[in-house]
Design a protein around this motif. Structure first.
Motif, mmCIF file in Angstrom:
data_model
loop_
_atom_site.group_PDB
_atom_site.id
_atom_site.type_symbol
_atom_site.label_atom_id
_atom_site.label_comp_id
_atom_site.label_asym_id
_atom_site.label_seq_id
_atom_site.Cartn_x
_atom_site.Cartn_y
_atom_site.Cartn_z
ATOM 1 N N UNK A 110 0.941 -1.568 0.047
ATOM 2 C CA UNK A 110 0.176 0.033 -0.417
ATOM 3 C C UNK A 110 1.180 1.289 -0.023
ATOM 4 N N UNK A 111 0.165 2.736 -0.072
ATOM 5 C CA UNK A 111 0.695 3.952 -0.151
ATOM 6 C C UNK A 111 0.808 4.036 1.491
ATOM 7 N N UNK A 112 2.163 5.243 1.493
ATOM 8 C CA UNK A 112 2.161 4.657 3.066
ATOM 9 C C UNK A 112 1.769 6.019 3.168
ATOM 10 N N UNK A 113 1.594 7.187 3.048
ATOM 11 C CA UNK A 113 0.725 7.755 3.575
ATOM 12 C C UNK A 113 -0.571 7.913 3.704
ATOM 13 N N UNK A 114 -1.577 7.219 2.197
ATOM 14 C CA UNK A 114 -3.571 6.757 2.754
ATOM 15 C C UNK A 114 -3.368 5.556 2.826
ATOM 16 N N UNK A 115 -2.586 4.831 2.786
ATOM 17 C CA UNK A 115 -2.806 2.895 3.246
ATOM 18 C C UNK A 115 -3.428 2.730 2.580
ATOM 19 N N UNK A 136 -5.454 12.129 6.569
ATOM 20 C CA UNK A 136 -5.554 13.019 6.207
ATOM 21 C C UNK A 136 -6.552 12.910 5.092
ATOM 22 N N UNK A 137 -6.774 14.209 4.405
ATOM 23 C CA UNK A 137 -7.078 13.936 3.392
ATOM 24 C C UNK A 137 -6.307 13.535 1.910
ATOM 25 N N UNK A 138 -6.395 13.477 0.325
ATOM 26 C CA UNK A 138 -6.014 13.431 -0.360
ATOM 27 C C UNK A 138 -6.524 14.284 -1.455
ATOM 28 N N UNK A 139 -5.323 14.201 -2.093
ATOM 29 C CA UNK A 139 -5.424 14.779 -3.835
ATOM 30 C C UNK A 139 -6.900 15.623 -4.119
ATOM 31 N N UNK A 144 -13.949 10.445 6.007
ATOM 32 C CA UNK A 144 -14.619 11.015 6.993
ATOM 33 C C UNK A 144 -13.821 11.032 8.299
ATOM 34 N N UNK A 145 -12.258 10.278 8.794
ATOM 35 C CA UNK A 145 -12.225 10.463 9.529
ATOM 36 C C UNK A 145 -12.843 9.042 10.722
ATOM 37 N N UNK A 146 -12.300 7.943 9.754
ATOM 38 C CA UNK A 146 -13.472 7.345 10.611
ATOM 39 C C UNK A 146 -12.713 6.605 11.982
ATOM 40 N N UNK A 147 -11.156 6.317 11.462
ATOM 41 C CA UNK A 147 -10.253 6.582 12.643
ATOM 42 C C UNK A 147 -9.249 7.916 11.880
ATOM 43 N N UNK A 148 -8.313 8.202 13.445
ATOM 44 C CA UNK A 148 -8.005 9.152 13.096
ATOM 45 C C UNK A 148 -6.156 8.281 14.075
ATOM 46 N N UNK A 149 -5.626 7.662 12.895
ATOM 47 C CA UNK A 149 -3.696 7.229 12.616
ATOM 48 C C UNK A 149 -3.725 8.330 12.316
ATOM 49 N N UNK A 150 -2.047 7.661 14.009
ATOM 50 C CA UNK A 150 -0.510 8.573 13.550
ATOM 51 C C UNK A 150 0.452 7.454 13.341
ATOM 52 N N UNK A 151 1.236 7.512 12.453
ATOM 53 C CA UNK A 151 2.578 6.674 12.027
ATOM 54 C C UNK A 151 3.628 7.424 12.969
#
Length: 377
Positions: free
Chosen positions: A104-109, A281-284, A289-296
């Motif tokens: 997967x993509x690191x920024x969007x998962x 975060x949002x994408x381009x 909807x921020x169903x979950x707020x994840x932090x790496x």
């Protein structure tokens, strides 16, 4: 908003309207699949700009019916992300097909065209692409790839109700899109799911399959003025939603815009307080909807992910590990897969912070304080 001594990671937003709707359903005498289920299907499909919706017992059964309707069977390969709840891979096995894990993509998962292409073989029949944690996939390129290769694209939109891609609701243009109404999702019916499709004939077949392959539902037989005997057109399943659940869903649907707006406010506060960290975060091309707020957590973070979760717990805050990696679970031990470096980093070093409609700013400040001061101690 009410402060809680113990801050949960998620809490459904229920009120008197939901309680009254459930009461009315119970007192109506019709609590199994019936008129409220049909009304919920119509309302949700309309809200998400889809042609048809089929209410089901959960999102897993929605994904499974998507594979059945797509004709996926023994020996077929289905590309899936390992970075997803394990049901995404399990439904492929339920069809005696083979899940092929893609990175997967690191920024969007999320899956990308590039990661999916690397997983394709002549045996690939379908792709299940997840809008992970509510972050919308970059759908158009992936849809083009699947169309060009003759593959069926199934959207796992379990977390994505209320998210948008290029100005339209996630699920609006899908051949198959599966949604979840589990209590950790924005809109909840306790348990439950919905399969959206752009094909009314496929929707009609899905309604038969969810009820043992029966050509007439119990509600249709009950409403008939003449004797009607049902028949069973194919081997089906028991994947029905109840009218009690649908009653909840109809009220919850009216709250959806407010739920999304509040989560976006809370997410913006987190992002302002956590500069420099990779977060949900949002994408381009899409809004989440921020169903979950994840932090790496970055490599130089002084505490491990699990130590951070323990620290939060010591302060009365419930966090969760980030999205799981199915290929690391015992159920998939020995299952062959290509290298999945991004998946493994996200699974090992990400965590989920509390976010829900009634989370007070005071409680959120408490979470931020523990996370930032403890994490850098």
């Amino acid at each position: 908003m009410k402060q809680l001594d113990r801050i949960p990671v998620m809490r459904p937003w229920f009120g008197e309207a939901e309680a009254e709707a459930v009461r009315d359903a119970v007192l109506s005498g019709w609590v199994a699949q019936g008129p409220r289920v049909a009304a919920f299907e119509k309302a949700l499909a309309g809200r998400l700009e889809a042609r048809a919706g089929v209410a089901l017992s959960n999102c897993t059964t929605a994904l499974h019916l998507g594979l059945v309707l797509a004709g996926v069977g023994p020996g077929d390969e289905v590309v899936v992300p390992s970075l997803s709840f394990i049901a995404t891979a399990n439904v492929v096995r339920h069809q005696q097909a083979v899940p092929v894990f893609a990175d997967v993509d690191l920024h969007t998962q999320n899956l990308t065209v590039e990661t999916v292409e690397r997983a394709l073989t002549p045996r690939t029949r379908a792709v299940i692409a997840v809008h992970q944690a509510g972050t919308p996939l970059d759908l158009d390129p992936l849809s083009d790839l699947c169309r060009d290769r003759g593959l069926v694209l199934i959207e796992d939109a379990a977390c994505a109700i209320g998210s948008q891609y290029r100005g339209r609701p996630v699920g609006s243009q899908a051949r198959f899109a599966a949604f979840s109404f589990h209590p950790r999702k924005l809109l909840t019916t306790g348990e439950g799911g919905m399969l959206l499709t752009d094909d009314p004939e496929l929707a009609a077949r899905a309604r038969r399959l969810r009820e043992h392959g029966m050509d007439l539902s119990a509600a249709e037989r009950h409403q008939g003025e003449e004797l009607v005997l049902e028949s069973y057109t194919e081997v089906g399943f028991n994947y029905r939603m109840t009218d009690v659940q649908a009653a909840l869903g109809l009220v919850q649907l009216e709250r959806l815009d407010a739920m999304v707006a509040r989560r976006r406010e809370l997410a913006a506060r987190y992002q302002k307080a956590l500069p420099g960290l990779l977060t949900a975060a949002d994408t381009a091309d899409g809004t989440t909807n921020y169903q979950s707020f994840w932090v790496l957590l970055p490599p130089d973070w002084p505490r491990s992910r699990n130590d951070m979760l323990r620290l939060l717990l010591e302060h009365g805050i419930s966090g969760r590990r980030g999205i799981m990696a199915a290929h690391t679970e015992p159920a998939y031990a020995g299952h062959p897969h290509a290298p999945l470096p991004v998946t493994e980093r996200l699974a090992a070093d990400s965590l989920i912070l509390p976010i829900y409609h009634e989370l007070s700013e005071a409680d959120q400040d408490r979470i931020i304080d523990v996370f930032t001061t403890g994490g850098r101690a």
